[in-house]
Design an enzyme around this catalytic site. Structure first.
Site, PDB file in Angstrom:
ATOM      1  N   ARG A  46     -38.760 -94.639 -28.645  1.00 12.47           N
ATOM      2  CA  ARG A  46     -38.314 -93.258 -28.888  1.00 12.47           C
ATOM      3  C   ARG A  46     -39.516 -92.326 -28.822  1.00 12.47           C
ATOM      4  O   ARG A  46     -39.440 -91.229 -28.289  1.00 12.47           O
ATOM      5  CB  ARG A  46     -37.596 -93.124 -30.237  1.00 12.47           C
ATOM      6  CG  ARG A  46     -37.315 -91.664 -30.586  1.00 12.47           C
ATOM      7  CD  ARG A  46     -36.312 -91.418 -31.708  1.00 12.47           C
ATOM      8  NE  ARG A  46     -36.279 -92.408 -32.737  1.00 12.47           N
ATOM      9  CZ  ARG A  46     -37.224 -92.580 -33.690  1.00 12.47           C
ATOM     10  NH1 ARG A  46     -38.296 -91.802 -33.719  1.00 12.47           N
ATOM     11  NH2 ARG A  46     -37.094 -93.522 -34.586  1.00 12.47           N
ATOM     12  N   TYR A  98     -25.586 -70.857 -17.700  1.00 14.46           N
ATOM     13  CA  TYR A  98     -24.724 -72.036 -17.715  1.00 14.46           C
ATOM     14  C   TYR A  98     -23.848 -72.026 -18.977  1.00 14.46           C
ATOM     15  O   TYR A  98     -24.347 -71.803 -20.083  1.00 14.46           O
ATOM     16  CB  TYR A  98     -25.597 -73.301 -17.651  1.00 14.46           C
ATOM     17  CG  TYR A  98     -24.806 -74.565 -17.862  1.00 14.46           C
ATOM     18  CD1 TYR A  98     -23.672 -74.840 -17.090  1.00 14.46           C
ATOM     19  CD2 TYR A  98     -25.149 -75.478 -18.845  1.00 14.46           C
ATOM     20  CE1 TYR A  98     -22.933 -75.988 -17.290  1.00 14.46           C
ATOM     21  CE2 TYR A  98     -24.417 -76.633 -19.052  1.00 14.46           C
ATOM     22  CZ  TYR A  98     -23.294 -76.874 -18.277  1.00 14.46           C
ATOM     23  OH  TYR A  98     -22.553 -78.002 -18.481  1.00 14.46           O
ATOM     24  N   ASP A 170     -35.225 -71.308 -17.742  1.00 15.89           N
ATOM     25  CA  ASP A 170     -34.448 -72.422 -17.195  1.00 15.89           C
ATOM     26  C   ASP A 170     -34.609 -72.357 -15.675  1.00 15.89           C
ATOM     27  O   ASP A 170     -34.083 -71.466 -15.019  1.00 15.89           O
ATOM     28  CB  ASP A 170     -32.977 -72.273 -17.622  1.00 15.89           C
ATOM     29  CG  ASP A 170     -32.114 -73.439 -17.147  1.00 15.89           C
ATOM     30  OD1 ASP A 170     -32.475 -74.084 -16.154  1.00 15.89           O
ATOM     31  OD2 ASP A 170     -31.048 -73.675 -17.764  1.00 15.89           O
ATOM     32  N   LYS A 195     -30.016 -82.309 -11.900  1.00 18.26           N
ATOM     33  CA  LYS A 195     -29.701 -81.559 -10.686  1.00 18.26           C
ATOM     34  C   LYS A 195     -30.699 -81.884  -9.566  1.00 18.26           C
ATOM     35  O   LYS A 195     -30.774 -83.004  -9.141  1.00 18.26           O
ATOM     36  CB  LYS A 195     -29.643 -80.067 -11.035  1.00 18.26           C
ATOM     37  CG  LYS A 195     -28.759 -79.767 -12.271  1.00 18.26           C
ATOM     38  CD  LYS A 195     -27.332 -80.162 -12.009  1.00 18.26           C
ATOM     39  CE  LYS A 195     -26.341 -80.002 -13.125  1.00 18.26           C
ATOM     40  NZ  LYS A 195     -26.693 -80.050 -14.506  1.00 18.26           N
TER      41      LYS A 195
HETATM   42  O1  P1T Z   1     -25.915 -81.068 -17.771  1.00 17.74           O
HETATM   43  P1  P1T Z   1     -27.274 -81.055 -18.394  1.00 17.74           P
HETATM   44  O2  P1T Z   1     -28.252 -81.979 -17.769  1.00 17.74           O
HETATM   45  O3  P1T Z   1     -27.225 -81.170 -19.893  1.00 17.74           O
HETATM   46  O4  P1T Z   1     -27.894 -79.595 -18.069  1.00 17.74           O
HETATM   47  C1  P1T Z   1     -27.379 -78.424 -18.607  1.00 17.74           C
HETATM   48  C2  P1T Z   1     -27.700 -77.247 -17.706  1.00 17.74           C
HETATM   49  C3  P1T Z   1     -28.734 -76.396 -18.062  1.00 17.74           C
HETATM   50  N1  P1T Z   1     -29.067 -75.345 -17.288  1.00 17.74           N
HETATM   51  C4  P1T Z   1     -28.440 -75.093 -16.122  1.00 17.74           C
HETATM   52  C5  P1T Z   1     -28.844 -73.911 -15.297  1.00 17.74           C
HETATM   53  C6  P1T Z   1     -27.396 -75.926 -15.702  1.00 17.74           C
HETATM   54  O5  P1T Z   1     -26.786 -75.636 -14.544  1.00 17.74           O
HETATM   55  C7  P1T Z   1     -27.006 -77.025 -16.509  1.00 17.74           C
HETATM   56  C8  P1T Z   1     -25.877 -77.907 -16.157  1.00 17.74           C
HETATM   57  N2  P1T Z   1     -24.992 -77.370 -15.220  1.00 17.74           N
HETATM   58  C9  P1T Z   1     -23.870 -77.956 -14.729  1.00 17.74           C
HETATM   59  C10 P1T Z   1     -23.428 -79.154 -15.115  1.00 17.74           C
HETATM   60  C11 P1T Z   1     -23.124 -77.150 -13.737  1.00 17.74           C
HETATM   61  O6  P1T Z   1     -22.268 -77.703 -13.010  1.00 17.74           O
HETATM   62  O7  P1T Z   1     -23.386 -75.957 -13.647  1.00 17.74           O
END
Ligand code: P1T
Length: 379
Positions: A46, A98, A170, A195
């Site tokens: 961890r 998001y 972000d 992503k």
């Molecule tokens: O899904 P996760 O890895 O927890 O990430 C969250 C997140 C944070 N910031 C942005 C700009 C994002 O697009 C996302 C996640 N977005 C999607 C799952 C989507 O389809 O837009």
């Protein structure tokens, strides 16, 4: 080292044990100690794991930062930043972001006594109107999800520095290939590694990168104390994905541009949201802070109704209807009912997230096939 070399070598060394060129997957929870505290830098996974360390160093290198931290998801990374705050603190956040970030802010942290101001930041000066003595953090997402608004990071950073508050960006949509927020004055850069960094739609992961040692220590404390870390297998997959980030992004940008242009020329398409158009309200800022314009494109149809958008999405054959973005394969989504459903309808519609909005994550397939798919689906 230039970016295209850094994706392959940045922060990376052959593994000291046997010289493995790819970082091995250290699938272990714990490490032998000769005496209490007598270990080789790793005591418990961890806290640290060598595969995760390699990934954290790689992402820090891509963002021109000093310290990287990898988390179980993008939201876990954002959550770690918010855990730096105390009840009574205030955050000025991008209003178009998001839906999951919005949900974390409003449904968890607002209840814990943190106040959020959601602000249209296309004119970054607007940020300053919402700064109070209690403001501790400015949260910027650029390009925004899903409206592709562009926020001037240099201006936001000027305001953050003037008022001595942290600026977090972000950078999920842009990736470090297109934009490096730390170089533009941000304190924290955040990624949903799920992503483009991962790039193959096979992991869920998040990351933070900072330059400042004290800030890194505070975030590391949260990472270890809260424990939302990523596992070593996923760290390996992210490292592998990152090695081709530059060539994938180049193709994402080329295909994104061609798809945006095709949609813009189509008589049945009303608005196309893409920062590469000279008509985009912040095109010049996008040009100055990004190397190219990415692979995300949103659009509405002239019919402007829910059913028309759904019909188009359901007719697509190569674009897959799915949440997420940034993988090699093209995806189509309906933000109002999917990624942004957690934003109340009225607020959503004020931002432009109407029922006829479709969001495309343009992949790296042959662009002729992508355009042919859109042609048959839109009619
Ligand atoms: O899904 P996760 O890895 O927890 O990430 C969250 C997140 C944070 N910031 C942005 C700009 C994002 O697009 C996302 C996640 N977005 C999607 C799952 C989507 O389809 O837009």
């Amino acid at each position: 080292m230039k970016f295209n070399t850094k994706t392959i070598h940045g922060g990376q060394k052959p593994d000291p044990a046997y010289g493995a060129v790819m970082q091995p997957i250290y699938q272990t929870s714990t490490y032998a100690q000769s005496t209490p505290g007598g270990h080789k830098g790793y005591a418990y996974s961890r806290s640290h794991n060598p595969t995760r360390t390699a990934l954290e160093n790689a992402i820090a290198s891509l963002e021109n930062g000093t310290y990287g931290l990898a988390f179980a998801s993008g939201l876990a990374a954002i959550d770690a930043v918010l855990k730096l705050l105390q009840p009574g603190d205030e955050v000025v956040s991008t209003n178009d972001l998001y839906g999951g970030s919005y949900r974390l802010f409003t449904k968890i942290y607002e209840d814990l006594g943190i106040k959020f101001h959601f602000v249209g930041m296309q004119n970054a000066k607007n940020i300053e109107h919402y700064i109070t003595p209690d403001t501790k953090l400015i949260w910027v997402e650029t390009p925004t999800n899903p409206m592709m608004n562009i926020i001037d990071i240099v201006s936001a950073s000027g305001i953050a520095k003037k008022h001595k508050v942290l600026l977090a960006v972000d950078n999920t949509f842009a990736t470090p290939y297109l934009q490096n927020p730390l170089d533009l004055g941000a304190d924290i850069v955040m990624h949903s590694v799920t992503k483009y960094l991962g790039g193959h739609s096979d992991i869920v992961m998040g990351a933070l990168v900072v330059k400042d040692k004290e800030l890194a220590d505070r975030l590391y404390f949260v990472q270890n104390a809260s424990g939302a870390i990523c596992g070593p297998q996923d760290a390996f997959l992210a490292l592998r994905g990152i090695k081709t980030l530059h060539i994938r992004m180049q193709r994402h940008c080329e295909n994104g541009k061609a798809v945006a242009q095709y949609l813009d020329d189509h008589p049945r398409i009303k608005n196309v949201y893409y920062p590469g158009f000279t008509t985009h309200p912040n095109h010049n800022i996008a040009k100055s802070q990004m190397k190219d314009f990415g692979g995300m494109v949103s659009f509405t149809t002239t019919g402007n109704n829910y059913q028309e958008a759904i019909n188009i999405i359901e007719r697509l054959k190569i674009f897959t209807l799915a949440e997420s973005l940034g993988g090699v394969e093209s995806l189509a989504g309906h933000p109002a009912s999917m990624t942004h459903a957690s934003i109340p309808k009225e607020e959503r519609e004020n931002l432009g997230i109407v029922d006829s909005l479709i969001r495309l994550s343009v992949g790296i397939e042959d662009v002729d096939d992508l355009i042919a798919d859109l042609r048959q689906a839109i009619g």
